[in-house]
Enzyme design. Sequence first.
Site, PDB file in Angstrom:
ATOM      1  N   ARG A  71     -77.161  36.033  67.573  1.00 31.51           N
ATOM      2  CA  ARG A  71     -77.702  37.024  68.512  1.00 31.51           C
ATOM      3  C   ARG A  71     -79.134  37.446  68.225  1.00 31.51           C
ATOM      4  O   ARG A  71     -79.924  37.616  69.163  1.00 31.51           O
ATOM      5  CB  ARG A  71     -76.819  38.244  68.676  1.00 31.51           C
ATOM      6  CG  ARG A  71     -76.150  38.953  67.987  1.00 31.51           C
ATOM      7  CD  ARG A  71     -74.843  39.382  67.607  1.00 31.51           C
ATOM      8  NE  ARG A  71     -74.328  38.419  66.669  1.00 31.51           N
ATOM      9  CZ  ARG A  71     -73.187  37.837  66.784  1.00 31.51           C
ATOM     10  NH1 ARG A  71     -72.380  38.157  67.732  1.00 31.51           N
ATOM     11  NH2 ARG A  71     -72.817  36.945  65.904  1.00 31.51           N
ATOM     12  N   THR A  72     -79.485  37.605  66.958  1.00 30.60           N
ATOM     13  CA  THR A  72     -80.837  38.100  66.673  1.00 30.60           C
ATOM     14  C   THR A  72     -81.884  37.069  67.119  1.00 30.60           C
ATOM     15  O   THR A  72     -82.840  37.405  67.812  1.00 30.60           O
ATOM     16  CB  THR A  72     -80.986  38.447  65.184  1.00 30.60           C
ATOM     17  OG1 THR A  72     -79.921  39.324  64.818  1.00 30.60           O
ATOM     18  CG2 THR A  72     -82.303  39.130  64.898  1.00 30.60           C
ATOM     19  N   LYS A  99     -91.121  20.261  51.188  1.00 27.80           N
ATOM     20  CA  LYS A  99     -92.032  19.430  50.384  1.00 27.80           C
ATOM     21  C   LYS A  99     -92.717  20.261  49.304  1.00 27.80           C
ATOM     22  O   LYS A  99     -93.702  19.840  48.722  1.00 27.80           O
ATOM     23  CB  LYS A  99     -93.109  18.810  51.282  1.00 27.80           C
ATOM     24  CG  LYS A  99     -92.582  17.921  52.387  1.00 27.80           C
ATOM     25  CD  LYS A  99     -93.762  17.357  53.185  1.00 27.80           C
ATOM     26  CE  LYS A  99     -93.293  16.593  54.401  1.00 27.80           C
ATOM     27  NZ  LYS A  99     -94.417  16.195  55.259  1.00 27.80           N
ATOM     28  N   ARG A 121     -86.736  36.225  59.487  1.00 28.91           N
ATOM     29  CA  ARG A 121     -85.490  36.546  58.761  1.00 28.91           C
ATOM     30  C   ARG A 121     -85.477  35.715  57.490  1.00 28.91           C
ATOM     31  O   ARG A 121     -85.735  34.510  57.520  1.00 28.91           O
ATOM     32  CB  ARG A 121     -84.264  36.206  59.621  1.00 28.91           C
ATOM     33  CG  ARG A 121     -82.968  36.232  58.819  1.00 28.91           C
ATOM     34  CD  ARG A 121     -81.740  36.107  59.677  1.00 28.91           C
ATOM     35  NE  ARG A 121     -81.471  37.346  60.384  1.00 28.91           N
ATOM     36  CZ  ARG A 121     -80.348  37.594  61.058  1.00 28.91           C
ATOM     37  NH1 ARG A 121     -79.391  36.682  61.113  1.00 28.91           N
ATOM     38  NH2 ARG A 121     -80.167  38.752  61.675  1.00 28.91           N
ATOM     39  N   HIS A 149     -82.546  45.638  58.401  1.00 27.93           N
ATOM     40  CA  HIS A 149     -82.480  44.889  59.672  1.00 27.93           C
ATOM     41  C   HIS A 149     -82.799  45.925  60.756  1.00 27.93           C
ATOM     42  O   HIS A 149     -81.927  46.407  61.464  1.00 27.93           O
ATOM     43  CB  HIS A 149     -81.069  44.319  59.831  1.00 27.93           C
ATOM     44  CG  HIS A 149     -80.900  43.354  60.961  1.00 27.93           C
ATOM     45  ND1 HIS A 149     -81.882  43.090  61.895  1.00 27.93           N
ATOM     46  CD2 HIS A 149     -79.837  42.589  61.323  1.00 27.93           C
ATOM     47  CE1 HIS A 149     -81.413  42.203  62.767  1.00 27.93           C
ATOM     48  NE2 HIS A 149     -80.183  41.889  62.446  1.00 27.93           N
TER      49      HIS A 149
END
Length: 322
Positions: A71-72, A99, A121, A149
Amino acid sequence: MASEKNIDQSATMVAFPHKHLLGIKQLSPSDIELILQKSAHYFELNRQARKGSDLLKGLTQFNLFFENSTRTLMSFEVAGKRMGLDVVDFNAATSSLKKGETLADTAQTLNAMGPAVMVIRHGQEGAVAAMCAHVTCAIINAGDGSNEHPTQALLDAATILRHKGSLRDLNISICGDIAHSRVARSNIYLLNKMGANITLVGPKNLMPDDLSALNCNHIESLDDGIKGADVIMMLRIQKERLGDNKTLSDVEYFEQFGLSRERLNKAKTDAIVMHPGPMNRDVEIAGDVADDQTRSVILEQVEMGVAVRMAMLDLLTQNIRQ
Ligand code: NCD
């Protein structure tokens, strides 16, 4: 009801005094009120058939998700598109991080492409805030480890407001794995700032180490913890963050700490049920309680998530639109 053409509110623009949205901790009650007001506007707008606007046309939004999300991520993406931004998702799995490039260099590199906003996030507490030193664009924290959050707490508050009219003096029970939940932490900061009474409900081993500093009550039993609550917020057990902190089996957990119909029947009849998702049906919440549209506002939280994220994109780009 907002008019379809009246999406550009620049005439009545109130300045938002922050460059980034890193957490609720940094916001004042008036910052929160401003975001909630704007969110209510976008919520109404999103209920119209045509939801798009070109308010932020020509600006670019990068989404960098180093942890899973449904959802986010999707709601930030749809929010950006509805505001007219060009939205680009960064794919961590196929990026040069593999890398050996550092997070700081990744941020600096992406910033050189000229985004207005990066939504990030990350699994590490503080990692999103650390990126601010390497960019000139605005950063929105979409969850950093067990820390914060902020947009989830804002969308929860906006949803509660739609049902209860005010946050002040409301009794809010947040139930389950508080220790590992950034949703709980951001909610605790926000609800305390706005004058709600918070009870944290659940076993001691799922309570945060700094419980005594959080200005919340703690009740172990769910039956007692939801008595008198206006809002019952259920949380998933964050198994990926538990480490050695062993918990009960799913069946035992539901028996002791799950929101069953029987338990909900003993709570206030107008108490609303919330969950940030993803939910584990019949572990922390009974499937039929989650689906009961007369009590559960879980899908409305998702709907509000888009509105809150549109509001944040609007507020954090004010300075470059002037
Ligand atoms: C939460 C998260 O990622 O912190 N989900 C969300 O964003 N709605 C909660 C969770 O993962 O349990």
